[in-house]
Design a protein around this motif. Structure first.
Motif, short mmCIF file in Angstrom:
data_model
loop_
_atom_site.label_atom_id
_atom_site.label_comp_id
_atom_site.label_asym_id
_atom_site.label_seq_id
_atom_site.Cartn_x
_atom_site.Cartn_y
_atom_site.Cartn_z
N THR A 31 4.59 -8.39 0.36
CA THR A 31 4.79 -6.96 0.08
C THR A 31 4.91 -6.69 -1.41
OG1 THR A 31 7.11 -7.29 0.63
CG2 THR A 31 5.75 -6.24 2.29
N GLY A 32 5.53 -7.58 -2.14
CA GLY A 32 5.63 -7.38 -3.59
C GLY A 32 4.25 -7.33 -4.23
N ASP A 33 3.38 -8.27 -3.85
CA ASP A 33 2.02 -8.29 -4.40
C ASP A 33 1.23 -7.05 -3.99
OD1 ASP A 33 2.63 -10.78 -5.45
OD2 ASP A 33 1.52 -11.90 -3.90
N ILE A 34 1.38 -6.65 -2.71
CA ILE A 34 0.67 -5.47 -2.21
C ILE A 34 1.12 -4.23 -2.97
CG2 ILE A 34 0.34 -3.97 -0.21
CD1 ILE A 34 0.73 -6.48 1.55
N LEU A 35 2.41 -4.12 -3.18
CA LEU A 35 2.97 -2.97 -3.90
C LEU A 35 2.45 -2.92 -5.33
CD1 LEU A 35 4.96 -0.66 -3.41
CD2 LEU A 35 6.78 -2.15 -4.19
N ARG A 36 2.49 -4.07 -6.01
CA ARG A 36 1.99 -4.12 -7.39
C ARG A 36 0.49 -3.78 -7.45
NH1 ARG A 36 6.03 -7.90 -7.44
NH2 ARG A 36 4.74 -9.60 -6.66
N ALA A 37 -0.28 -4.26 -6.47
CA ALA A 37 -1.72 -3.97 -6.45
C ALA A 37 -1.98 -2.48 -6.21
CB ALA A 37 -2.41 -4.82 -5.37
N ALA A 38 -1.21 -1.87 -5.30
CA ALA A 38 -1.39 -0.44 -5.03
C ALA A 38 -1.03 0.38 -6.27
CB ALA A 38 -0.52 -0.02 -3.84
N ILE A 39 0.01 -0.03 -6.99
CA ILE A 39 0.39 0.66 -8.22
C ILE A 39 -0.71 0.50 -9.26
CG2 ILE A 39 2.01 0.61 -10.17
CD1 ILE A 39 4.24 -0.03 -8.08
N ALA A 40 -1.21 -0.73 -9.41
CA ALA A 40 -2.27 -0.98 -10.40
C ALA A 40 -3.56 -0.23 -10.06
CB ALA A 40 -2.55 -2.48 -10.49
N ALA A 41 -3.86 -0.12 -8.75
CA ALA A 41 -5.08 0.57 -8.32
C ALA A 41 -4.91 2.10 -8.35
CB ALA A 41 -5.46 0.12 -6.90
N ARG A 42 -3.68 2.52 -8.60
CA ARG A 42 -3.36 3.95 -8.69
C ARG A 42 -3.74 4.71 -7.41
NH1 ARG A 42 -1.55 5.34 -13.43
NH2 ARG A 42 -2.21 7.51 -13.37
N THR A 43 -3.52 4.07 -6.25
CA THR A 43 -3.72 4.76 -4.98
C THR A 43 -2.64 5.84 -4.87
OG1 THR A 43 -2.25 3.36 -3.66
CG2 THR A 43 -4.55 2.60 -3.91
N ASP A 84 4.16 -12.33 4.63
CA ASP A 84 5.27 -13.06 4.03
C ASP A 84 6.16 -12.05 3.33
OD1 ASP A 84 6.93 -14.72 2.53
OD2 ASP A 84 5.35 -15.37 1.18
N GLY A 85 7.36 -11.84 3.86
CA GLY A 85 8.26 -10.85 3.27
C GLY A 85 8.17 -9.49 3.92
N PHE A 86 7.41 -9.38 4.96
CA PHE A 86 7.30 -8.14 5.74
C PHE A 86 6.97 -8.54 7.16
CE2 PHE A 86 5.14 -4.59 7.70
CZ PHE A 86 5.89 -3.51 7.30
N PRO A 87 7.63 -7.99 8.13
CA PRO A 87 8.73 -7.04 8.04
C PRO A 87 10.03 -7.73 7.66
CG PRO A 87 8.29 -7.57 10.34
CD PRO A 87 7.26 -8.30 9.53
N ARG A 88 10.95 -6.95 7.10
CA ARG A 88 12.28 -7.47 6.74
C ARG A 88 13.36 -6.94 7.66
NH1 ARG A 88 12.61 -10.12 1.78
NH2 ARG A 88 10.92 -9.70 0.37
N THR A 89 13.05 -5.87 8.39
CA THR A 89 14.04 -5.24 9.26
C THR A 89 13.39 -4.91 10.61
OG1 THR A 89 13.45 -3.01 8.55
CG2 THR A 89 15.16 -4.13 7.26
N ILE A 90 14.23 -4.62 11.59
CA ILE A 90 13.73 -4.22 12.91
C ILE A 90 12.88 -2.95 12.78
CG2 ILE A 90 14.37 -3.42 15.23
CD1 ILE A 90 14.93 -6.40 14.88
N ALA A 91 13.33 -1.99 11.97
CA ALA A 91 12.56 -0.75 11.78
C ALA A 91 11.17 -1.05 11.24
CB ALA A 91 13.32 0.21 10.85
#
Length: 189
Positions: A31-43, A84-91
């Protein structure tokens, strides 16, 4: 092959994910990598996440779920993925179930890498001594806090996925090669 790796910090999820990526030719989705990639791609979701991160706040489940969903639609995820790192919670697990249903795909397995907390702390202390403490998380207090968060928030996922018949448990205290063999045997069942 669509997998989730669960386990406490330091159990070897990242190490095993890299080996499984090579073995199965599917991407590891952190999730950390995905988040950073989405930020970098400016989605649109990436820009929303950037504003939150820039304020120093935690990104909400709604945004994390949306970014994970977008990533699962990528071409390289068609044959499978390792979460890896997702999901972290039941929700988050429930949201993932909905996402996958909408995409018409199912998880093949959830692999829990079990590890003894005191042994993980011992390993981290040893790693810090050997590396000169180069990593910020090579600290007993930080690791114990992360282990507590894992126990409170993420460990309930074990029962959640066990009830769905998806959980496979391996002993993460074995040498890396044995853990890999145990994971591959478990997911082949």
């Amino acid at each position: 092959m669509r997998l989730i790796l669960l386990g406490p910090p330091g159990a070897g999820k990242g190490t095993q994910a890299k080996i499984l990526v090579e073995a199965y030719g599917i991407p590891q989705l952190s999730t950390g990598d995905i988040l950073r990639a989405a930020i970098a791609a400016r989605t649109p979701l990436g820009l929303e996440a950037k504003a939150i991160v820039d304020r120093g706040d935690l990104v909400s489940d709604v945004i994390v779920n949306g970014i994970v969903s977008e990533r699962l639609d990528a071409e390289d995820c068609k044959p499978g993925f390792i979460l890896d790192g997702f999901p972290r919670t039941i929700a988050q697990a429930e949201a993932l179930d909905e996402m996958l249903d909408e995409k018409g795909v199912k998880l093949d397995a959830v692999v829990e890498i079990k590890a003894d907390a005191d042994e993980l702390v011992r390993r981290v202390i040893q790693r810090a001594k050997e590396s000169g403490g180069a990593r910020a998380d090579d600290n007993e207090d930080v690791l114990r806090k992360r282990l507590g968060v894992y126990q409170d928030q993420t460990a309930p996922l074990v029962a959640y996925y066990q009830s769905k018949g998806l959980l496979k448990t391996v002993d993460g205290m074995e040498p890396v090669e044995r853990v890999t063999a145990a994971i591959q045997a478990a997911i082949a069942q």
